[in-house]
Design an enzyme around this catalytic site. Structure first.
Site, PDB file in Angstrom:
ATOM      1  N   HIS A 183       5.131  -7.219 -10.084  1.00  0.00           N
ATOM      2  CA  HIS A 183       4.206  -8.073  -9.341  1.00  0.00           C
ATOM      3  C   HIS A 183       3.045  -7.207  -8.869  1.00  0.00           C
ATOM      4  CE1 HIS A 183       2.807 -11.389  -7.025  1.00  0.00           C
ATOM      5  NE2 HIS A 183       3.084 -10.874  -5.856  1.00  0.00           N
ATOM      6  N   ASN A 200       6.419  -7.576  -0.199  1.00  0.00           N
ATOM      7  CA  ASN A 200       5.826  -6.627  -1.152  1.00  0.00           C
ATOM      8  C   ASN A 200       6.009  -5.175  -0.711  1.00  0.00           C
ATOM      9  OD1 ASN A 200       4.635  -8.037  -3.322  1.00  0.00           O
ATOM     10  ND2 ASN A 200       3.084  -8.874  -1.934  1.00  0.00           N
TER      11      ASN A 200
HETATM   12  O1  TXD Z   1       4.995 -13.132  -4.759  1.00  0.00           O
HETATM   13  C1  TXD Z   1       5.387 -12.603  -3.751  1.00  0.00           C
HETATM   14  N1  TXD Z   1       6.548 -11.980  -3.755  1.00  0.00           N
HETATM   15  C2  TXD Z   1       4.613 -12.671  -2.508  1.00  0.00           C
HETATM   16  C3  TXD Z   1       4.864 -11.672  -1.491  1.00  0.00           C
HETATM   17  C4  TXD Z   1       3.712 -13.727  -2.251  1.00  0.00           C
HETATM   18  C5  TXD Z   1       3.122 -13.857  -1.010  1.00  0.00           C
HETATM   19  C6  TXD Z   1       3.390 -12.922   0.082  1.00  0.00           C
HETATM   20  N2  TXD Z   1       4.107 -11.771  -0.314  1.00  0.00           N
HETATM   21  C7  TXD Z   1       4.550 -10.831   0.732  1.00  0.00           C
HETATM   22  O2  TXD Z   1       5.456 -11.478   1.627  1.00  0.00           O
HETATM   23  C8  TXD Z   1       3.456 -10.304   1.636  1.00  0.00           C
HETATM   24  O3  TXD Z   1       2.737  -9.267   1.005  1.00  0.00           O
HETATM   25  C9  TXD Z   1       4.283  -9.801   2.788  1.00  0.00           C
HETATM   26  O4  TXD Z   1       4.834  -8.528   2.493  1.00  0.00           O
HETATM   27  C10 TXD Z   1       5.424 -10.822   2.896  1.00  0.00           C
HETATM   28  C11 TXD Z   1       5.235 -11.845   4.013  1.00  0.00           C
HETATM   29  O5  TXD Z   1       3.993 -12.462   3.919  1.00  0.00           O
HETATM   30  P1  TXD Z   1       3.483 -13.475   5.037  1.00  0.00           P
HETATM   31  O6  TXD Z   1       2.180 -13.986   4.590  1.00  0.00           O
HETATM   32  O7  TXD Z   1       4.559 -14.432   5.395  1.00  0.00           O
HETATM   33  O8  TXD Z   1       3.260 -12.456   6.274  1.00  0.00           O
HETATM   34  P2  TXD Z   1       3.235 -12.813   7.838  1.00  0.00           P
HETATM   35  O9  TXD Z   1       2.665 -14.168   8.062  1.00  0.00           O
HETATM   36  O10 TXD Z   1       2.642 -11.651   8.526  1.00  0.00           O
HETATM   37  O11 TXD Z   1       4.788 -12.899   8.231  1.00  0.00           O
HETATM   38  C12 TXD Z   1       5.647 -11.813   8.196  1.00  0.00           C
HETATM   39  C13 TXD Z   1       6.648 -11.999   9.299  1.00  0.00           C
HETATM   40  C14 TXD Z   1       6.038 -11.937  10.717  1.00  0.00           C
HETATM   41  O12 TXD Z   1       6.307 -13.125  11.426  1.00  0.00           O
HETATM   42  C15 TXD Z   1       6.720 -10.724  11.338  1.00  0.00           C
HETATM   43  O13 TXD Z   1       6.953 -10.878  12.748  1.00  0.00           O
HETATM   44  C16 TXD Z   1       8.022 -10.671  10.561  1.00  0.00           C
HETATM   45  O14 TXD Z   1       7.642 -10.972   9.228  1.00  0.00           O
HETATM   46  N3  TXD Z   1       8.693  -9.373  10.630  1.00  0.00           N
HETATM   47  C17 TXD Z   1      10.019  -9.231  10.816  1.00  0.00           C
HETATM   48  N4  TXD Z   1      11.000 -10.137  10.949  1.00  0.00           N
HETATM   49  C18 TXD Z   1      12.252  -9.673  11.119  1.00  0.00           C
HETATM   50  N5  TXD Z   1      12.559  -8.346  11.166  1.00  0.00           N
HETATM   51  C19 TXD Z   1      11.601  -7.417  11.034  1.00  0.00           C
HETATM   52  N6  TXD Z   1      11.909  -6.108  11.072  1.00  0.00           N
HETATM   53  C20 TXD Z   1      10.252  -7.844  10.839  1.00  0.00           C
HETATM   54  N7  TXD Z   1       9.091  -7.199  10.691  1.00  0.00           N
HETATM   55  C21 TXD Z   1       8.131  -8.141  10.554  1.00  0.00           C
END
Ligand code: TXD
Length: 309
Positions: free
Chosen positions: A173, A118
């Site tokens: 969204h 998001n």
């Molecule tokens: O309908 C929709 N599109 C959505 C969107 C529905 C549910 C969640 N939505 C969004 O997805 C939410 O608002 C977040 O922006 C993302 C991810 O949600 P999630 O619940 O999976 O968040 P977490 O559990 O915190 O996981 C995010 C992961 C975490 O393990 C971080 O270490 C990783 O992202 N992360 C990265 N990975 C790779 N590279 C970079 N730069 C990075 N930064 C964070």
């Protein structure tokens, strides 16, 4: 078939599990946190003999194994905390999206990009700008989730099987999303014949606030089971060429009177990605709501551009 999932958090890991266990594709999971993706992937691979699927699952911090991916699902980014709007995530998640898409483009320049982080419509715009790929190959998941929430609430109200409900939610969204009761049915029966108008109004309102309701209950993190199911459906429709018509965030090129704006509309998803943007006949009010939602998204895109001047 191979899918890379960036972000091994709640949504990313659950997507990996669903895609692997449904034998849709092999999965490579990548996360910036050392050991997180590798550990979760190993754990899931060890479930394979019990579940009985043959998908290969691996994970790491390195982008090189993403090479050869058919689709890259990008969930990397911060989730909301109680009281936050999705737009509050723009600065952090816009930067993460830019970094992730730059990395992916090095190793899997031809992979389709399915955005999840998001604010969804804006990260999809950023992914397209950074990758330079056409709209058929860069799109976002939000409408399938918003629609599934609407369908679940309708099924609870009517007391029917959730799978009997078909519905449509368009737009960005966020709070401006546009649920369409007129285009929603239970086994072909319009919901307007089954549910009193004021209850439909309440269900529409609950759908709009569906994500916040879960954020409020969890207190830490946001929804992930239904979001991951939504991603798996979109990925399956493309990799198996099922051609489901699903609400998809995609760049519009004149459809619905909107040009060069990213917003959720029905689209046919098949092996070529977004194969068609489907135009539904909307009433004046519905069209005005969709255009207002698109204007909100465009405002957030402009805010992103200003931040990066
Ligand atoms: O309908 C929709 N599109 C959505 C969107 C529905 C549910 C969640 N939505 C969004 O997805 C939410 O608002 C977040 O922006 C993302 C991810 O949600 P999630 O619940 O999976 O968040 P977490 O559990 O915190 O996981 C995010 C992961 C975490 O393990 C971080 O270490 C990783 O992202 N992360 C990265 N990975 C790779 N590279 C970079 N730069 C990075 N930064 C964070």
């Amino acid at each position: 078939m191979k899918v890379t999932i960036v972000g091994a958090g709640n949504v990313g890991a659950t997507c990996a599990q669903r895609i692997a266990e449904a034998s849709i594709a092999d999965v490579y999971l990548v996360d910036v946190v050392d050991g997180l993706a590798a550990g979760k992937a190993l754990d899931m691979a060890q479930a394979a003999p019990i579940v009985g699927h043959g998908s290969r699952i691996s994970g790491g911090t390195d982008y090189a194994p993403a090479e050869g991916s058919d689709i890259v699902v990008i969930t990397a980014g911060l989730p909301r905390k109680p009281g936050m709007s999705r737009d509050d995530l723009l600065a952090a998640n816009g930067k993460i999206t830019t970094e992730v898409v730059t990395n992916i483009t090095k190793y899997a320049p031809k992979a389709m990009l399915l955005m999840v982080a998001n604010p969804l419509d804006v990260t999809t715009y950023i992914a397209q700008q950074v990758s330079g790929q056409p709209r058929e190959r860069v799109f976002g998941m939000a409408g399938v989730l918003d629609t599934a929430r609407f369908r679940a609430f309708i099924a609870m109200e009517v007391g029917c099987a959730p799978g009997d409900v078909t519905a449509m939610v368009l737009g960005g969204h966020g709070d401006s999303m546009v649920p369409l009761p007129r285009h929603s049915t239970v086994s072909g029966i319009p919901i307007t014949q089954l549910i009193p108008a004021e209850r439909i109004e309440a269900i529409v309102d609950r759908t709009r606030k569906g994500g916040a309701e879960i954020v409020g209950l969890l207190k830490q993190g946001s929804a992930f089971y239904a979001p991951a199911a939504a991603v798996a459906q979109m990925v399956g429709s493309i990799l198996r060429d099922e051609k489901h018509i699903l609400p998809t965030c995609v760049q519009l090129k004149g459809e619905y009177g909107l040009d060069d704006v990213f917003v959720g509309v029905p689209a046919r998803l098949g092996s070529a990605g977004v194969e068609q943007v489907v135009q539904v006949d909307l009433s004046e009010d519905e069209l005005a709501d969709l255009q207002a939602s698109a204007a909100h998204v465009q405002g957030t895109v402009e805010a992103w551009k200003t931040m990066n001047q």
